[in-house]
Design a protein around this motif. Structure first.
Motif, PDB file in Angstrom:
ATOM      1  N   LEU A   5       7.921   9.220  -6.667  1.00 60.64           N
ATOM      2  CA  LEU A   5       6.532   8.880  -6.396  1.00 60.64           C
ATOM      3  C   LEU A   5       5.756   8.743  -7.701  1.00 60.64           C
ATOM      4  O   LEU A   5       5.959   9.511  -8.641  1.00 60.64           O
ATOM      5  CB  LEU A   5       5.872   9.967  -5.553  1.00 60.64           C
ATOM      6  CG  LEU A   5       6.377  10.160  -4.136  1.00 60.64           C
ATOM      7  CD1 LEU A   5       5.663  11.336  -3.489  1.00 60.64           C
ATOM      8  CD2 LEU A   5       6.205   8.902  -3.309  1.00 60.64           C
ATOM      9  N   LEU A  11       3.492   2.545  -5.942  1.00 65.36           N
ATOM     10  CA  LEU A  11       3.597   3.868  -5.349  1.00 65.36           C
ATOM     11  C   LEU A  11       4.951   4.532  -5.598  1.00 65.36           C
ATOM     12  O   LEU A  11       5.079   5.741  -5.432  1.00 65.36           O
ATOM     13  CB  LEU A  11       3.319   3.785  -3.841  1.00 65.36           C
ATOM     14  CG  LEU A  11       1.932   3.225  -3.494  1.00 65.36           C
ATOM     15  CD1 LEU A  11       1.801   3.027  -1.992  1.00 65.36           C
ATOM     16  CD2 LEU A  11       0.831   4.121  -4.033  1.00 65.36           C
ATOM     17  N   LEU A  30       6.923  -0.676  -1.766  1.00 59.57           N
ATOM     18  CA  LEU A  30       6.181   0.463  -2.324  1.00 59.57           C
ATOM     19  C   LEU A  30       6.214   0.447  -3.845  1.00 59.57           C
ATOM     20  O   LEU A  30       5.233   0.794  -4.504  1.00 59.57           O
ATOM     21  CB  LEU A  30       6.743   1.782  -1.784  1.00 59.57           C
ATOM     22  CG  LEU A  30       6.462   2.050  -0.308  1.00 59.57           C
ATOM     23  CD1 LEU A  30       7.276   3.246   0.166  1.00 59.57           C
ATOM     24  CD2 LEU A  30       4.979   2.261  -0.057  1.00 59.57           C
ATOM     25  N   ALA A  38       0.682   7.548  -5.837  1.00 55.89           N
ATOM     26  CA  ALA A  38       1.226   7.910  -4.524  1.00 55.89           C
ATOM     27  C   ALA A  38       0.947   9.377  -4.215  1.00 55.89           C
ATOM     28  O   ALA A  38       0.568   9.721  -3.091  1.00 55.89           O
ATOM     29  CB  ALA A  38       2.724   7.635  -4.469  1.00 55.89           C
ATOM     30  N   ARG A  95      -2.632   9.702  -3.167  1.00 54.43           N
ATOM     31  CA  ARG A  95      -2.870   9.193  -1.812  1.00 54.43           C
ATOM     32  C   ARG A  95      -2.342  10.148  -0.749  1.00 54.43           C
ATOM     33  O   ARG A  95      -2.970  10.350   0.287  1.00 54.43           O
ATOM     34  CB  ARG A  95      -2.257   7.814  -1.645  1.00 54.43           C
ATOM     35  CG  ARG A  95      -2.995   6.749  -2.433  1.00 54.43           C
ATOM     36  CD  ARG A  95      -2.450   5.394  -2.117  1.00 54.43           C
ATOM     37  NE  ARG A  95      -3.045   4.369  -2.946  1.00 54.43           N
ATOM     38  CZ  ARG A  95      -2.937   3.083  -2.706  1.00 54.43           C
ATOM     39  NH1 ARG A  95      -2.248   2.668  -1.654  1.00 54.43           N
ATOM     40  NH2 ARG A  95      -3.490   2.211  -3.502  1.00 54.43           N
TER      41      ARG A  95
END
Length: 64
Positions: free
Chosen positions: A41, A24, A19, A45, A48
């Motif tokens: 985050l 992200l 990630l 991220a 999203r």
């Protein structure tokens, strides 16, 4: 720590590193202990997640 817990921890770390590479997650210094590192985050991220919550799951999966 049992071997099962070690495997699970390694799997979580692999996911977190993936990630991070995907942009992200980012690493930050822990405000409570500057020697430690926490993951946070990224703005991408958060965007999203908001898309998924709004029902736009198709766009989310296409971008992975």
């Amino acid at each position: 720590m049992s071997s099962d817990a070690t495997v699970a921890e390694q799997e979580y770390l692999e996911i977190m590193f993936w990630l991070e590479e995907a942009g992200l997650l980012r690493r930050e210094a822990d405000p409570a202990d500057r020697r430690a590192t926490v993951f946070a985050l990224t703005d991408e991220a958060v965007r999203r997640v908001a898309d998924v919550r709004a029902g736009d799951r198709t766009a989310f999966y296409e971008q992975l």
